[in-house]
Design an enzyme around this catalytic site. Sequence first.
Site, PDB file in Angstrom:
ATOM      1  N   LYS A 112       0.871  -1.058  -0.112  1.00 24.42           N
ATOM      2  CA  LYS A 112       0.123   0.080  -0.012  1.00 24.42           C
ATOM      3  C   LYS A 112       0.990   1.335   0.210  1.00 24.42           C
ATOM      4  CE  LYS A 112      -4.143  -1.815   2.049  1.00 24.42           C
ATOM      5  NZ  LYS A 112      -5.143  -1.920   2.799  1.00 24.42           N
ATOM      6  N   LYS A 195      -5.382  -9.498  -5.683  1.00 25.17           N
ATOM      7  CA  LYS A 195      -6.625  -9.612  -4.883  1.00 25.17           C
ATOM      8  C   LYS A 195      -7.675  -8.482  -5.338  1.00 25.17           C
ATOM      9  CE  LYS A 195      -6.377  -7.191  -0.826  1.00 25.17           C
ATOM     10  NZ  LYS A 195      -6.900  -6.979   0.613  1.00 25.17           N
ATOM     11  N   LYS A 198     -10.791  -2.975  -2.190  1.00 23.34           N
ATOM     12  CA  LYS A 198     -11.812  -1.845  -2.253  1.00 23.34           C
ATOM     13  C   LYS A 198     -10.918  -0.779  -2.683  1.00 23.34           C
ATOM     14  CE  LYS A 198     -13.668  -2.824   2.209  1.00 23.34           C
ATOM     15  NZ  LYS A 198     -12.511  -2.977   3.107  1.00 23.34           N
TER      16      LYS A 198
END
Length: 333
Positions: A112, A195, A198
């Site tokens: 991230k 994956k 969101k």
Amino acid sequence: MKRVLSGIQPTADSFHLGNYLGAIRQWVALQDSHDAFYCVVDLHALTVDVDPKVLTERTLASVAQLIALGVDPNRCTIFVQSQVSAHNQLGWVMECLAGFGEASRMTQFKDKSQKAGADRTTVGLFTYPLLQAADIMLYGANLVPVGEDQRQHIELTRDLGQRFNTRYGETLVIPEAQIMKAGAKINDLQDPSAKMSKSAASQAGVIDILDEANVNIKKIKSAVTDMGKEIRFDEKEKPGISNLLTILSHLGGKSIPALEAEFAGSGYGDFKMAVANTVADYFAPVRTRTQQLLTERSELLAIIEAGAKKAEVVASDTLARVYANMGLLPRHR
Ligand code: AQP
């Protein structure tokens, strides 16, 4: 009864198929056999910049979706993390127990922060697995039902719990991750090597459970497929088809070999249409129920308040024992 805890971040207007198949479906299944605590982890959602009004709406929508998906406030405790202050307090204890090196090894943080860049990466994103460790151990959870992507964080939680118990005496319950063999990782429809998430850069490969049927049908029809024509489960050679088979198998209740037999000789188009219709039919009532719960706002707020009160009792008891064992003075009541 053994205790279960799991959480989900209100980081989008809707949960996606991966959240449901990887985690929430297990939450529903475990609520009768376990003393279950499920939380919407709004403090974790602050690790990325978010508009306050949007966060409020997403938090309420998250609780509504959980209920619409079958998490029943009469059979478990549903609560919102920020309403139980012990989470931050035990979170700090975890930060003081964890080594900088071990926190730096968390792959979610690496992924991230790499995507966001150093300037937009918060310290909160770095320490979030430590707050997550506190979320879990405050409730003495034996089991944490999560998707595969959370395995490393649960390992870290176990390490920290064991370290605390060794230094300060047996206090914390050491939890175990419960990760399903199939469905634990649902991949992005446009990039089956990643994956479903969101926060994916593009929403084209993410199936939001609250989206209208036609939106999801369109996304599934344009899912990336693989070379060849066969409908066969082979994650290496056919990651796109395998991902769709996993989704259809879980939502339609048929095994993957049964689906392979059913679609032998069919083209990708027919197969995708079957997946799309199953997804649309499965989530249509969830969408309606969520919208209904959101219009009954005061009832939803009452459920959340009742959940926080139940959570508070367990959490403050654990925190008091942790503080006492660490030599912190008792708090005034
Ligand atoms: N693709 C997935 N397949 C299976 N399980 C998944 N989970 C998430 N994505 C998949 C599981 O959903 C639960 C809640 O996830 P979260 O909201 O805490 O955050 P996350 O794991 O970081 O999920 P996202 O969608 O990628 O959210 P953002 O983009 O906000 O970070 C967890 O149990 C997770 O394993």
